[in-house]
Design a protein around this motif. Structure first.
Motif, PDB file in Angstrom:
ATOM      1  N   ILE A  11      -0.725   5.816  -4.056  1.00  0.00           N
ATOM      2  CA  ILE A  11      -0.559   5.633  -2.608  1.00  0.00           C
ATOM      3  C   ILE A  11       0.919   5.447  -2.304  1.00  0.00           C
ATOM      4  CG2 ILE A  11      -1.126   4.211  -0.606  1.00  0.00           C
ATOM      5  CD1 ILE A  11      -3.681   3.368  -2.092  1.00  0.00           C
ATOM      6  N   GLU A  12       1.475   6.324  -1.488  1.00  0.00           N
ATOM      7  CA  GLU A  12       2.876   6.224  -1.103  1.00  0.00           C
ATOM      8  C   GLU A  12       2.985   5.374   0.157  1.00  0.00           C
ATOM      9  OE1 GLU A  12       6.658   9.053   0.251  1.00  0.00           O
ATOM     10  OE2 GLU A  12       4.749   9.960  -0.360  1.00  0.00           O
ATOM     11  N   LEU A  13       3.590   4.226   0.044  1.00  0.00           N
ATOM     12  CA  LEU A  13       3.724   3.327   1.181  1.00  0.00           C
ATOM     13  C   LEU A  13       4.835   3.805   2.116  1.00  0.00           C
ATOM     14  CD1 LEU A  13       3.239  -0.106  -0.616  1.00  0.00           C
ATOM     15  CD2 LEU A  13       1.538   1.370   0.441  1.00  0.00           C
ATOM     16  N   LEU A  14       4.839   3.266   3.331  1.00  0.00           N
ATOM     17  CA  LEU A  14       5.814   3.691   4.338  1.00  0.00           C
ATOM     18  C   LEU A  14       7.175   3.047   4.141  1.00  0.00           C
ATOM     19  CD1 LEU A  14       3.683   3.605   7.620  1.00  0.00           C
ATOM     20  CD2 LEU A  14       4.014   5.496   6.015  1.00  0.00           C
ATOM     21  N   SER A  15       7.250   2.072   3.261  1.00  0.00           N
ATOM     22  CA  SER A  15       8.491   1.322   3.075  1.00  0.00           C
ATOM     23  C   SER A  15       8.765   1.135   1.590  1.00  0.00           C
ATOM     24  CB  SER A  15       8.391  -0.048   3.755  1.00  0.00           C
ATOM     25  OG  SER A  15       7.328  -0.799   3.183  1.00  0.00           O
ATOM     26  N   THR A  16       9.989   0.749   1.293  1.00  0.00           N
ATOM     27  CA  THR A  16      10.317   0.301  -0.051  1.00  0.00           C
ATOM     28  C   THR A  16       9.956  -1.175  -0.175  1.00  0.00           C
ATOM     29  OG1 THR A  16      12.556  -0.407   0.549  1.00  0.00           O
ATOM     30  CG2 THR A  16      12.261   1.913  -0.109  1.00  0.00           C
TER      31      THR A  16
END
Length: 320
Positions: free
Chosen positions: A241-246
């Protein structure tokens, strides 16, 4: 394109979205709720009392119904039920669903609600968002918007495919209502990013019965927060899952919202705990832990906090 709306789950956030759409954007909004005292109180007093940051309390006339009494035909359903009550609300509302034409927007906390909504609506008609907006339901028929007008924002994404004309019109109505909306195409990442946020601020503030501003005032808040963020990001990476933030951006968001946007806000989990309602911790910290287990990863801090919240829930019976 002109859209009409029905809010399913007329609680704190349901009122925030619905009242702003009605009062600021000037669109048609109905409210549907499965909590009888809410419906009865608002019908008796002729609307919902709305404050902002505990001031300027005034009555806003609205149309509210129990699920069984509602027979409208809205273009969009805005769903803000609690995770534990959503299945009941959807089942009782099914008679006015039109899945071929209606769209659903949901901004609920935690994970698990989209799967329930998909039992009634196709993925092509579902939009989910995550809200960095503080709102408190003081009691039945009385809500407090936390933060100045226009404060807070939402990230939202269609469940599948690009944003079509209806989704674009939905976003335009939100913007007209003063709800800052960031549209993207990363559905799972959008939801999971807010779960990470809530896993820090909701759970810790609930356990210590404090406002977000009080949490961020503690000089060890960053260390506590980043421990939970790091575990959650480790889980997301293993799940693809690629999150919207670091990781750092996630902490920066928590810090900014807690210190600037909503320092006086008690998160929704605290509101549930303080009113002797079940919390959504299993859908937040518990979800992160359970997802990690699927990939042989122990998000042990999240599991520890989940059990602390359940311990706090269990001790309530000794206060009576």
């Amino acid at each position: 394109m002109s859209l009409s709306y029905a809010v399913l789950g007329a609680g704190a956030m349901g009122f925030r979205f619905g009242v702003l759409l009605q009062e600021t954007a000037g669109v048609q909004v109905d409210f549907v709720d499965n909590w009888a005292p809410q419906v009865e109180t608002i019908q008796q007093q002729g609307g919902v009392y709305v404050s902002r940051d505990h001031e300027n309390r005034h009555l806003v006339p609205i149309n509210i119904y129990s699920p069984e009494d509602y027979h409208g035909h809205p273009d969009v359903l805005i769903v803000f039920a609690k995770q534990m009550t959503l299945a009941d609300l959807l089942a009782r509302s099914e008679h006015f669903f039109d899945p071929k034409h209606q769209y659903v927007f949901t901004g609920m906390n935690g994970m698990g609600h989209v799967e329930k909504i998909n039992q009634y609506f196709p993925k092509e008609h579902v939009v989910a968002g995550t809200c960095l907006i503080g709102t408190v339901l003081n009691r039945a028929g009385d809500v407090d918007f936390i933060g100045k007008a226009g404060a807070g924002s939402i990230n939202l994404a269609p469940q599948v495919g690009p944003a079509d004309a209806t989704v674009q019109a939905l976003v335009a109505d939100f913007e007209a209502a003063g709800i800052q909306s960031n549209l993207n195409d990363n559905f799972l990442g959008t939801l999971m990013t807010k779960v990470v946020f809530n896993s820090v601020i909701n759970t810790i503030c609930t356990l210590f019965e404090i406002q977000m501003g009080q949490f961020i005032d503690y000089d060890g808040a960053e260390k506590l927060g980043k421990q939970l963020i790091n575990e959650a990001f480790d889980v997301a990476e293993r799940a693809g899952i690629e999150l919207l933030s670091t990781r750092q951006e996630e902490w920066d968001t928590i810090q900014y919202v807690s210190a600037v946007t909503s320092p006086l806000h008690y998160p929704s989990m605290y509101q549930d705990m303080s009113k002797d309602r079940p919390t959504e911790v299993d859908y937040i910290n518990g979800y992160i832990y359970d997802l990690g287990k699927q990939y042989n990863y122990e998000a042990s801090t999240h599991d520890f906090l989940r059990n602390l919240v359940h311990l706090a829930e269990n001790t309530r019976k000794y206060r009576k």
